[in-house]
Scaffold this active site. Structure first.
Site, PDB file in Angstrom:
ATOM      1  N   ARG A   1       0.828  -1.215   0.000  1.00 52.36           N
ATOM      2  CA  ARG A   1       0.000   0.000   0.000  1.00 52.36           C
ATOM      3  C   ARG A   1       0.856   1.257   0.000  1.00 52.36           C
ATOM      4  NH1 ARG A   1      -4.943  -2.017   3.864  1.00 52.36           N
ATOM      5  NH2 ARG A   1      -6.179  -2.794   2.127  1.00 52.36           N
TER       6      ARG A   1
ATOM      7  N   GLY B   1      -9.905  -9.338  -2.179  1.00 51.55           N
ATOM      8  CA  GLY B   1      -8.685  -9.941  -1.642  1.00 51.55           C
ATOM      9  C   GLY B   1      -8.268 -11.248  -2.296  1.00 51.55           C
TER      10      GLY B   1
END
Ligand code: AMP
Length: 409
Positions: A43, A366
């Site tokens: 991220r 995910g």
């Protein structure tokens, strides 16, 4: 809903000498050590292009983020401080001097204000965890104003948190002159709005995962948009029940059979393809050690078995649809992908998408994103969405508060 046309992008702004507060997604997994280490910096790396873009244009960059769920209190183990070193390393090629990334031990208040004031062009200040204040998630206007006071321009680079109206994603936009999308946000909006408002056709969506109840709004929205909808994962069994088939011990939602039937009827009325698995990988228990068997779906379903993955014929059928598509959106696994014997279907879909290099391919969620990475085909996918919940809400046709709040172009 062509957001890209409508919303201001960081590319539209003159950043030189401006204090630019960038809302980023640094919600990274940390180790439980006394000095927590970052276990996965994906991220952080994903936001680097936006930060670099601003630094190269001599902005004064202020980064705001949340980490975990500290519930409005200062929690040492959820401090963003460990991110500073990683940022210094990742930005080193841009700014050269590691001391150019400073840390403010609180995201608002006199210290943060002073550090923000001292910033020079091309320097970066990371603010402490926004969620150390309850006002962040409460979208408190006073708190939002304090954040806004730190900057001249607001940029939202974080797609993941954009589906929540928090002070740093929504409230702040009411107190700054310009609010723009960062590069990552811009890319998300470009791909997702193209797919949902003006898709290249044929447009194929593949939806998987555990529950009809979690995905029904997505299915409902997509039935109006797509040319073919392919359903896998446990939720396919509720749809098969709705068609009158038995599914043994497979995971189903009996109270959602009517909802599934209504979706099937709607798809039929629109004349789109609605494909369910035609064969299955059965198991005698929910375990990687289970006895398995491919079941063609033609005979009665073995009462004591459960389907934990799509079968080889379904893989062929779904892959052929993907081959012919010009746009593909995929969200959710085709089976229990976390157990190796039942990951074949999910991995096969990842490969099918990667092979159709002429299509716009978009992957979210995910398990699907993990399958793309595990299959080593990430660079063959047009867009891997970074916000699971946010991309699902987009595919439900909802307006994301953090997007709606950005300035119009
Ligand atoms: P979701 O969070 O809705 O994307 O669903 C992901 C979960 O669905 C994963 O934990 C999978 O194990 C589960 N899942 C997918 N297919 C099956 C299946 N056939 N039987 C049981 N669980 C499944």
């Amino acid at each position: 809903m062509l957001y890209r046309m409508a919303k201001l992008s960081i590319r539209d702004l003159d950043l030189t000498g401006k204090r630019v507060l960038i809302r980023v997604d640094f919600n990274v997994p940390l180790s439980k050590d006394a000095e927590p280490r970052i276990l996965d910096d994906t991220r952080i790396r994903e936001t680097i292009p936006t930060i670099e873009y601003a630094l190269r244009r001599k902005a004064k960059v202020i980064l705001a983020a949340h980490l975990g769920r500290p519930k409005g209190k200062h929690v040492d183990s959820l401090s963003l401080r460990p991110v500073v070193d990683r940022l210094r390393a990742l930005l080193d090629h841009v700014i050269g001097e590691s001391e150019n990334v400073a840390f403010a031990p609180d995201c608002v208040g006199p210290v943060a204000e002073e550090l923000a004031r001292q910033l020079e062009n091309g320097q970066t200040l990371l603010l402490e965890n926004l969620r150390f204040h309850t006002e962040e998630e409460a979208n408190d206007p006073e708190f939002a104003k304090q954040l806004a006071n730190l900057c001249d321009i607001y940029v939202n680079a974080a797609f993941g948190p954009a589906h929540r109206a928090h002070a740093s994603t929504e409230g702040i936009t009411h107190f700054v002159a310009q609010s723009a999308a960062g590069l990552l946000m811009d890319k998300e909006l470009t791909y997702l709005s193209k797919a949902t408002s003006d898709p290249n056709r044929p447009f194929v969506a593949i939806i998987g995962g555990a529950k009809v109840s979690d995905k029904i709004e997505v299915i409902d929205f997509l039935i109006d948009k797509v040319d073919a909808l392919l359903i896998g994962g446990a939720m396919a069994y509720t749809f098969l029940n709705a068609q009158g088939q038995t599914t043994g011990k497979s995971l189903t939602e009996l109270d959602k059979v009517d909802v599934a039937r209504a979706a099937l009827d709607k798809a039929a009325a629109r004349g789109i393809k609605f494909l369910l698995p035609v064969d299955h990988m059965l198991a005698d228990k929910f375990s990687a050690e289970a006895k398995t068997q491919v079941f063609s779906g033609a005979e009665p379903f073995p009462a004591e078995m459960m389907a934990l993955d799509i079968g080889p014929e379904t893989i062929r059928l779904f892959s052929a649809e993907v081959d012919d598509a010009a746009t593909v959106v995929w969200n959710g696994p085709m089976g229990v992908a976390e157990l190796a014997p039942f990951a074949k279907g999910t991995n096969a879909i990842a490969r099918a998408l990667s092979k159709n290099e002429d299509a716009i391919t978009i992957v979210g969620g995910g398990d699907s994103v993990a399958a793309v990475h595990n299959s080593g085909v990430s660079d063959k996918i047009s867009h891997i969405s970074t916000g699971g919940g946010a991309s699902l809400e987009f595919l439900e046709g909802k307006t994301l508060p953090g997007v709606a709040a950005l300035s119009e172009k």
